[in-house]
Design a protein around this motif. Sequence first.
Motif, PDB file in Angstrom:
ATOM      1  N   GLY A 178       0.807  -1.228   0.000  1.00 53.09           N
ATOM      2  CA  GLY A 178       0.000   0.000   0.000  1.00 53.09           C
ATOM      3  C   GLY A 178       0.835   1.270   0.000  1.00 53.09           C
ATOM      4  N   ILE A 179       2.150   1.140  -0.186  1.00 56.70           N
ATOM      5  CA  ILE A 179       3.042   2.307  -0.122  1.00 56.70           C
ATOM      6  C   ILE A 179       2.850   3.217  -1.329  1.00 56.70           C
ATOM      7  CG2 ILE A 179       5.490   2.941  -0.375  1.00 56.70           C
ATOM      8  CD1 ILE A 179       6.095   0.709   1.711  1.00 56.70           C
ATOM      9  N   MET A 180       2.715   2.576  -2.497  1.00 59.05           N
ATOM     10  CA  MET A 180       2.568   3.351  -3.733  1.00 59.05           C
ATOM     11  C   MET A 180       1.276   4.167  -3.667  1.00 59.05           C
ATOM     12  SD  MET A 180       4.582   3.053  -6.547  1.00 59.05           S
ATOM     13  CE  MET A 180       4.821   1.533  -7.443  1.00 59.05           C
ATOM     14  N   GLY A 181       1.425   5.490  -3.667  1.00 53.85           N
ATOM     15  CA  GLY A 181       0.252   6.366  -3.632  1.00 53.85           C
ATOM     16  C   GLY A 181      -0.310   6.582  -2.230  1.00 53.85           C
ATOM     17  N   GLY A 182       0.150   5.774  -1.254  1.00 54.35           N
ATOM     18  CA  GLY A 182      -0.376   5.888   0.103  1.00 54.35           C
ATOM     19  C   GLY A 182       0.319   6.973   0.905  1.00 54.35           C
ATOM     20  N   ASP A 183      -0.080   7.116   2.182  1.00 55.96           N
ATOM     21  CA  ASP A 183       0.493   8.169   3.023  1.00 55.96           C
ATOM     22  C   ASP A 183       1.628   7.672   3.903  1.00 55.96           C
ATOM     23  OD1 ASP A 183      -1.055  10.361   2.205  1.00 55.96           O
ATOM     24  OD2 ASP A 183      -2.755   9.597   3.367  1.00 55.96           O
ATOM     25  N   ARG A 184       1.789   6.344   3.966  1.00 54.34           N
ATOM     26  CA  ARG A 184       2.816   5.821   4.862  1.00 54.34           C
ATOM     27  C   ARG A 184       3.949   5.164   4.082  1.00 54.34           C
ATOM     28  NH1 ARG A 184       1.492   6.150   9.977  1.00 54.34           N
ATOM     29  NH2 ARG A 184       2.596   4.348  10.799  1.00 54.34           N
ATOM     30  N   ASN A 185       5.085   5.028   4.734  1.00 51.74           N
ATOM     31  CA  ASN A 185       6.223   4.435   4.052  1.00 51.74           C
ATOM     32  C   ASN A 185       7.057   3.653   5.056  1.00 51.74           C
ATOM     33  OD1 ASN A 185       7.905   3.795   1.937  1.00 51.74           O
ATOM     34  ND2 ASN A 185       8.448   5.917   1.453  1.00 51.74           N
ATOM     35  N   ASN A 186       7.707   2.608   4.577  1.00 52.52           N
ATOM     36  CA  ASN A 186       8.563   1.778   5.403  1.00 52.52           C
ATOM     37  C   ASN A 186       9.886   1.651   4.667  1.00 52.52           C
ATOM     38  OD1 ASN A 186       9.664  -0.102   7.102  1.00 52.52           O
ATOM     39  ND2 ASN A 186       7.960  -1.523   6.990  1.00 52.52           N
ATOM     40  N   VAL A 187      10.906   2.349   5.164  1.00 51.89           N
ATOM     41  CA  VAL A 187      12.144   2.440   4.384  1.00 51.89           C
ATOM     42  C   VAL A 187      13.350   1.882   5.136  1.00 51.89           C
ATOM     43  CG1 VAL A 187      11.288   4.513   3.206  1.00 51.89           C
ATOM     44  CG2 VAL A 187      12.837   4.764   5.168  1.00 51.89           C
ATOM     45  N   ARG A 188      14.371   1.573   4.380  1.00 49.88           N
ATOM     46  CA  ARG A 188      15.672   1.226   4.940  1.00 49.88           C
ATOM     47  C   ARG A 188      16.688   2.129   4.297  1.00 49.88           C
ATOM     48  NH1 ARG A 188      15.745  -5.234   4.637  1.00 49.88           N
ATOM     49  NH2 ARG A 188      13.502  -5.494   4.736  1.00 49.88           N
ATOM     50  N   ILE A 189      17.609   2.626   5.112  1.00 48.70           N
ATOM     51  CA  ILE A 189      18.626   3.541   4.608  1.00 48.70           C
ATOM     52  C   ILE A 189      19.903   2.747   4.373  1.00 48.70           C
ATOM     53  CG2 ILE A 189      19.868   5.699   5.073  1.00 48.70           C
ATOM     54  CD1 ILE A 189      16.813   6.029   4.989  1.00 48.70           C
ATOM     55  N   VAL A 190      20.329   2.709   3.132  1.00 49.34           N
ATOM     56  CA  VAL A 190      21.518   1.937   2.760  1.00 49.34           C
ATOM     57  C   VAL A 190      22.649   2.919   2.470  1.00 49.34           C
ATOM     58  CG1 VAL A 190      22.447   0.234   1.152  1.00 49.34           C
ATOM     59  CG2 VAL A 190      20.015   0.155   1.795  1.00 49.34           C
ATOM     60  N   THR A 191      23.758   2.769   3.219  1.00 46.65           N
ATOM     61  CA  THR A 191      24.957   3.594   2.991  1.00 46.65           C
ATOM     62  C   THR A 191      26.147   2.644   2.896  1.00 46.65           C
ATOM     63  OG1 THR A 191      25.574   3.834   5.305  1.00 46.65           O
ATOM     64  CG2 THR A 191      24.002   5.446   4.449  1.00 46.65           C
ATOM     65  N   ALA A 192      27.326   3.215   2.640  1.00 48.63           N
ATOM     66  CA  ALA A 192      28.531   2.380   2.604  1.00 48.63           C
ATOM     67  C   ALA A 192      28.765   1.709   3.960  1.00 48.63           C
ATOM     68  CB  ALA A 192      29.725   3.230   2.205  1.00 48.63           C
ATOM     69  N   ASP A 193      28.219   2.301   5.050  1.00 50.23           N
ATOM     70  CA  ASP A 193      28.428   1.758   6.391  1.00 50.23           C
ATOM     71  C   ASP A 193      27.478   0.622   6.761  1.00 50.23           C
ATOM     72  OD1 ASP A 193      30.314   3.740   6.689  1.00 50.23           O
ATOM     73  OD2 ASP A 193      28.892   5.148   7.614  1.00 50.23           O
ATOM     74  N   GLY A 194      26.408   0.485   6.020  1.00 51.19           N
ATOM     75  CA  GLY A 194      25.462  -0.582   6.358  1.00 51.19           C
ATOM     76  C   GLY A 194      24.030  -0.196   6.075  1.00 51.19           C
ATOM     77  N   VAL A 195      23.117  -0.946   6.704  1.00 51.55           N
ATOM     78  CA  VAL A 195      21.689  -0.760   6.441  1.00 51.55           C
ATOM     79  C   VAL A 195      20.996  -0.413   7.746  1.00 51.55           C
ATOM     80  CG1 VAL A 195      19.585  -1.864   5.573  1.00 51.55           C
ATOM     81  CG2 VAL A 195      21.822  -2.565   4.676  1.00 51.55           C
ATOM     82  N   GLU A 196      20.161   0.610   7.706  1.00 55.57           N
ATOM     83  CA  GLU A 196      19.404   0.980   8.899  1.00 55.57           C
ATOM     84  C   GLU A 196      17.917   0.843   8.590  1.00 55.57           C
ATOM     85  OE1 GLU A 196      20.987   4.586  10.858  1.00 55.57           O
ATOM     86  OE2 GLU A 196      18.877   5.117  11.166  1.00 55.57           O
ATOM     87  N   ASP A 197      17.221   0.049   9.394  1.00 53.36           N
ATOM     88  CA  ASP A 197      15.774  -0.128   9.195  1.00 53.36           C
ATOM     89  C   ASP A 197      15.023   0.925   9.970  1.00 53.36           C
ATOM     90  OD1 ASP A 197      16.304  -2.342   7.740  1.00 53.36           O
ATOM     91  OD2 ASP A 197      15.630  -3.791   9.243  1.00 53.36           O
ATOM     92  N   TRP A 198      14.160   1.658   9.314  1.00 51.70           N
ATOM     93  CA  TRP A 198      13.306   2.605  10.022  1.00 51.70           C
ATOM     94  C   TRP A 198      11.919   1.992  10.174  1.00 51.70           C
ATOM     95  CZ3 TRP A 198      14.393   8.122   7.551  1.00 51.70           C
ATOM     96  CH2 TRP A 198      15.708   8.480   7.835  1.00 51.70           C
ATOM     97  N   ASP A 202       4.538   7.818   8.694  1.00 50.26           N
ATOM     98  CA  ASP A 202       3.989   8.718   7.703  1.00 50.26           C
ATOM     99  C   ASP A 202       5.097   9.213   6.764  1.00 50.26           C
ATOM    100  OD1 ASP A 202       1.139  10.054   7.907  1.00 50.26           O
ATOM    101  OD2 ASP A 202       2.520  11.516   6.989  1.00 50.26           O
ATOM    102  N   LYS A 203       4.755   9.413   5.476  1.00 48.18           N
ATOM    103  CA  LYS A 203       5.770   9.906   4.539  1.00 48.18           C
ATOM    104  C   LYS A 203       6.360  11.241   5.008  1.00 48.18           C
ATOM    105  CE  LYS A 203       4.362   7.303   0.501  1.00 48.18           C
ATOM    106  NZ  LYS A 203       3.650   7.217  -0.783  1.00 48.18           N
ATOM    107  N   ARG A 204       5.556  12.027   5.696  1.00 48.80           N
ATOM    108  CA  ARG A 204       6.066  13.293   6.212  1.00 48.80           C
ATOM    109  C   ARG A 204       7.133  13.059   7.291  1.00 48.80           C
ATOM    110  NH1 ARG A 204       1.299  16.785   7.538  1.00 48.80           N
ATOM    111  NH2 ARG A 204       0.525  15.507   5.844  1.00 48.80           N
ATOM    112  N   ASN A 205       6.927  12.038   8.113  1.00 47.86           N
ATOM    113  CA  ASN A 205       7.929  11.744   9.144  1.00 47.86           C
ATOM    114  C   ASN A 205       9.194  11.139   8.554  1.00 47.86           C
ATOM    115  OD1 ASN A 205       6.316  12.755  11.182  1.00 47.86           O
ATOM    116  ND2 ASN A 205       5.277  10.785  11.497  1.00 47.86           N
ATOM    117  N   VAL A 206       9.032  10.323   7.508  1.00 46.82           N
ATOM    118  CA  VAL A 206      10.212   9.804   6.798  1.00 46.82           C
ATOM    119  C   VAL A 206      11.018  10.994   6.275  1.00 46.82           C
ATOM    120  CG1 VAL A 206      11.010   8.545   4.751  1.00 46.82           C
ATOM    121  CG2 VAL A 206       9.161   7.593   6.145  1.00 46.82           C
TER     122      VAL A 206
END
Length: 218
Positions: A178-198, A202-206
């Motif tokens: 339900g992320i596409m077009g929805g108001d909420r999101n569940n993301v992971r931040i991938v950097t050279a240092d690793g992966v962080e799960d958030w 709400d997309k605004r809080n992301v």
Amino acid sequence: DRPKPLSGKTAIVTSGPTHEPIDPVRYIANRSSGKQGHAIAAALASLGARVTLVSGPVTIGDPPGVSTVHVESAREMLKAVEKHLPADIAVMVAAVADWRTAGESGEKIKKKKGEQPPALKLTENPDILKTVGHHQHRPGLVVGFAAETQNLIDNARAKLERKGADFIVANDVSPETGIMGGDRNNVRIVTADGVEDWPEMDKRNVANRLAQEIARRF
Ligand code: C5P
């Protein structure tokens, strides 16, 4: 007033889909509401950055406190982005169409009785994130997105490298999320240092958390 963490910094954000014309009345497009990209532009502005938002066609309004440039196609989007370089921060959120038609028709393609439907010949669009990530005026911080339906982290890691990004914000956009077009999101931040799960939020809080993360890097 206390100085804001991104005061004096400039940022370019892309958002929304691109529309690639087939003829004057038809186009090819990606699915994108622009909600996440617009929220990121607003969040960076609220931390004091001077933000240019380059937006493809969306139905939501321009965010407050941001200078918005409206474009249709990937090539127009790239041109608008490059026009605003150099910048300190680039966040490329737009769902850019990977292909456009090889030869746009200047006239409406007519349906002719008894004839086969026309075949669309496609050609590759420029990759805006990759161009910015390897640019001679590369911003100090380049952030990309990876919307995937499978192999999320592997794909995001590959993108980090290939596109020259510092962060990839990865999200699973399988229809059941339900992320596409929805108001909420569940993301992971991938950097050279690793992966962080958030956590899912709400997309605004992301957007706010990402803007804070960006500010921490300066
Ligand atoms: O390769 P893929 O489209 O999955 O990569 C997604 C990331 O690349 C997003 O940050 C998107 O904004 C950016 N992108 C781009 N130009 C393209 C394709 C993707 O800026 N032509």
